[in-house]
Design a protein around this motif. Sequence first.
Motif, PDB file in Angstrom:
ATOM      1  N   LEU A   1       0.830  -1.211   0.000  1.00 20.54           N
ATOM      2  CA  LEU A   1       0.000   0.000   0.000  1.00 20.54           C
ATOM      3  C   LEU A   1       0.865   1.263   0.000  1.00 20.54           C
ATOM      4  N   SER A   2       0.585   2.140  -0.955  1.00 15.78           N
ATOM      5  CA  SER A   2       1.219   3.466  -0.994  1.00 15.78           C
ATOM      6  C   SER A   2       0.125   4.521  -1.107  1.00 15.78           C
ATOM      7  N   VAL A   3       0.329   5.637  -0.402  1.00 18.47           N
ATOM      8  CA  VAL A   3      -0.622   6.756  -0.468  1.00 18.47           C
ATOM      9  C   VAL A   3       0.166   8.049  -0.619  1.00 18.47           C
ATOM     10  N   HIS A   4      -0.268   8.871  -1.558  1.00 15.89           N
ATOM     11  CA  HIS A   4       0.354  10.180  -1.778  1.00 15.89           C
ATOM     12  C   HIS A   4      -0.639  11.291  -1.435  1.00 15.89           C
ATOM     13  N   TYR A   5      -0.119  12.386  -0.885  1.00 15.22           N
ATOM     14  CA  TYR A   5      -0.860  13.638  -0.792  1.00 15.22           C
ATOM     15  C   TYR A   5      -0.124  14.603  -1.717  1.00 15.22           C
ATOM     16  N   GLY A   6      -0.612  14.749  -2.949  1.00 14.47           N
ATOM     17  CA  GLY A   6       0.125  15.540  -3.930  1.00 14.47           C
ATOM     18  C   GLY A   6       1.462  14.872  -4.222  1.00 14.47           C
ATOM     19  N   MET A   7       2.531  15.615  -4.012  1.00 15.99           N
ATOM     20  CA  MET A   7       3.877  15.088  -4.272  1.00 15.99           C
ATOM     21  C   MET A   7       4.448  14.332  -3.065  1.00 15.99           C
ATOM     22  N   ILE A   8       3.778  14.445  -1.948  1.00 13.09           N
ATOM     23  CA  ILE A   8       4.309  13.822  -0.725  1.00 13.09           C
ATOM     24  C   ILE A   8       3.798  12.391  -0.580  1.00 13.09           C
ATOM     25  N   GLN A   9       4.719  11.448  -0.401  1.00 17.06           N
ATOM     26  CA  GLN A   9       4.328  10.049  -0.192  1.00 17.06           C
ATOM     27  C   GLN A   9       4.252   9.782   1.311  1.00 17.06           C
ATOM     28  N   ALA A  10       3.018   9.616   1.803  1.00 19.19           N
ATOM     29  CA  ALA A  10       2.794   9.436   3.241  1.00 19.19           C
ATOM     30  C   ALA A  10       2.943   7.979   3.673  1.00 19.19           C
ATOM     31  N   VAL A  11       2.621   7.054   2.753  1.00 18.88           N
ATOM     32  CA  VAL A  11       2.719   5.617   3.045  1.00 18.88           C
ATOM     33  C   VAL A  11       3.472   4.961   1.897  1.00 18.88           C
ATOM     34  N   LYS A  12       4.485   4.134   2.248  1.00 19.59           N
ATOM     35  CA  LYS A  12       5.409   3.601   1.237  1.00 19.59           C
ATOM     36  C   LYS A  12       5.401   2.071   1.222  1.00 19.59           C
ATOM     37  N   GLU A  13       4.611   1.517   0.331  1.00 20.11           N
ATOM     38  CA  GLU A  13       4.595   0.064   0.073  1.00 20.11           C
ATOM     39  C   GLU A  13       4.471  -0.753   1.364  1.00 20.11           C
ATOM     40  N   VAL A  14       3.469  -0.423   2.136  1.00 21.65           N
ATOM     41  CA  VAL A  14       3.235  -1.093   3.421  1.00 21.65           C
ATOM     42  C   VAL A  14       2.410  -2.361   3.208  1.00 21.65           C
ATOM     43  N   SER A  15       2.858  -3.458   3.828  1.00 23.72           N
ATOM     44  CA  SER A  15       2.108  -4.711   3.809  1.00 23.72           C
ATOM     45  C   SER A  15       1.940  -5.219   5.234  1.00 23.72           C
ATOM     46  N   PHE A  16       0.713  -5.624   5.562  1.00 24.32           N
ATOM     47  CA  PHE A  16       0.465  -6.259   6.866  1.00 24.32           C
ATOM     48  C   PHE A  16      -0.883  -6.968   6.792  1.00 24.32           C
ATOM     49  N   ASN A  17      -1.166  -7.766   7.816  1.00 25.11           N
ATOM     50  CA  ASN A  17      -2.454  -8.457   7.843  1.00 25.11           C
ATOM     51  C   ASN A  17      -3.007  -8.492   9.260  1.00 25.11           C
ATOM     52  N   VAL A  18      -4.311  -8.709   9.327  1.00 27.72           N
ATOM     53  CA  VAL A  18      -5.014  -8.847  10.607  1.00 27.72           C
ATOM     54  C   VAL A  18      -5.864 -10.110  10.512  1.00 27.72           C
ATOM     55  N   GLN A  19      -5.661 -11.039  11.446  1.00 29.32           N
ATOM     56  CA  GLN A  19      -6.443 -12.274  11.472  1.00 29.32           C
ATOM     57  C   GLN A  19      -7.702 -12.071  12.312  1.00 29.32           C
ATOM     58  N   GLN A  20      -8.737 -12.806  11.980  1.00 36.04           N
ATOM     59  CA  GLN A  20      -9.982 -12.707  12.734  1.00 36.04           C
ATOM     60  C   GLN A  20      -9.738 -12.987  14.212  1.00 36.04           C
ATOM     61  N   GLY A  21     -10.305 -12.124  15.079  1.00 34.55           N
ATOM     62  CA  GLY A  21     -10.200 -12.322  16.527  1.00 34.55           C
ATOM     63  C   GLY A  21      -9.004 -11.653  17.184  1.00 34.55           C
ATOM     64  N   GLU A  22      -8.114 -11.075  16.386  1.00 35.78           N
ATOM     65  CA  GLU A  22      -6.907 -10.448  16.936  1.00 35.78           C
ATOM     66  C   GLU A  22      -7.141  -8.999  17.367  1.00 35.78           C
ATOM     67  N   ILE A  23      -6.215  -8.523  18.212  1.00 33.27           N
ATOM     68  CA  ILE A  23      -5.971  -7.086  18.361  1.00 33.27           C
ATOM     69  C   ILE A  23      -4.588  -6.857  17.769  1.00 33.27           C
ATOM     70  N   VAL A  24      -4.507  -6.018  16.748  1.00 32.98           N
ATOM     71  CA  VAL A  24      -3.233  -5.692  16.108  1.00 32.98           C
ATOM     72  C   VAL A  24      -2.986  -4.198  16.283  1.00 32.98           C
ATOM     73  N   SER A  25      -1.777  -3.850  16.725  1.00 35.51           N
ATOM     74  CA  SER A  25      -1.430  -2.439  16.952  1.00 35.51           C
ATOM     75  C   SER A  25      -0.429  -1.950  15.912  1.00 35.51           C
ATOM     76  N   LEU A  26      -0.671  -0.745  15.410  1.00 39.48           N
ATOM     77  CA  LEU A  26       0.313  -0.040  14.590  1.00 39.48           C
ATOM     78  C   LEU A  26       0.874   1.084  15.453  1.00 39.48           C
ATOM     79  N   ILE A  27       2.181   1.073  15.663  1.00 43.43           N
ATOM     80  CA  ILE A  27       2.781   2.144  16.464  1.00 43.43           C
ATOM     81  C   ILE A  27       3.838   2.873  15.643  1.00 43.43           C
ATOM     82  N   GLY A  28       4.131   4.088  16.064  1.00 41.21           N
ATOM     83  CA  GLY A  28       5.122   4.901  15.369  1.00 41.21           C
ATOM     84  C   GLY A  28       4.949   6.346  15.755  1.00 41.21           C
ATOM     85  N   ALA A  29       5.957   7.143  15.451  1.00 46.55           N
ATOM     86  CA  ALA A  29       5.929   8.569  15.803  1.00 46.55           C
ATOM     87  C   ALA A  29       4.875   9.300  14.967  1.00 46.55           C
ATOM     88  N   ASN A  30       4.541  10.523  15.363  1.00 48.32           N
ATOM     89  CA  ASN A  30       3.666  11.369  14.545  1.00 48.32           C
ATOM     90  C   ASN A  30       4.267  11.513  13.152  1.00 48.32           C
TER      91      ASN A  30
END
Length: 234
Positions: free
Chosen positions: A7-36
């Motif tokens: 997954l990649s997402v751009h806001y104009g020329m700025i790339q906010a998300v760069k080829e991200v891959s992950f999954n969530v299985q049924q019944g899980e709690i999955v956390s995404l952490i990181g700085a602002n």
Amino acid sequence: MLNVNQLSVHYGMIQAVKEVSFNVQQGEIVSLIGANGAGKTTILRALSGLVKPSQGTISFEAQDITKKQPEKIVASGLVHVPEGRHIFPGMSVMENLELGAFLYRDREESQAILKTVFARFPVLAERKNQDAATLSGGEQQMLAMGRALMSRPKLLLLDEPSMGLAPIFIKEIFSIIQEINRQGTTVLLIEQNAKMALSIANRGYVLETGKVVLEGTGAELLESSEVQKAYLGG
């Protein structure tokens, strides 16, 4: 249940998300952490159809939802509680909750869901006729979560549920998240409070400048020296 691939997402020329891959299985709690600015909120907005990816695919329960409209994504069972809560001021607690049930034409069904929401959040029942804007921050977070639960989500996306809350409310909100999960709702959680998020997560992913740089179980990431140094003050 959820599969995000390159997954990649751009806001104009700025790339906010760069080829991200992950999954969530049924019944899980999955956390995404990181700085602002790491791209966490943008990922949730892409999952719920609020921004369109420039690359990659999102599948939910084996259905491609990459280009689906937000209301169709909600109808499929993927529901987003945004950062900042976004409750509707000038409307009562009850009216806010009823908006969460817009998918259900059957009044009996929506009343049954409302009953379970009030059982989980008794303060909302007590204040059902009160203007939602007059609730405390913690109560507004409960309302935002209650409103999302009114649409019977299979997967709940939570963006910074503890932001701006007093410690006593933070503990209560995390306890509620675990209870929601125990009762059958899968959770994808974004949270600045990395220690709390990882302590309740089955698995987690660490994001830096739009990329996944680390993944593991909640316990593994809590013990990781990199995570401790960057996010836990260790």
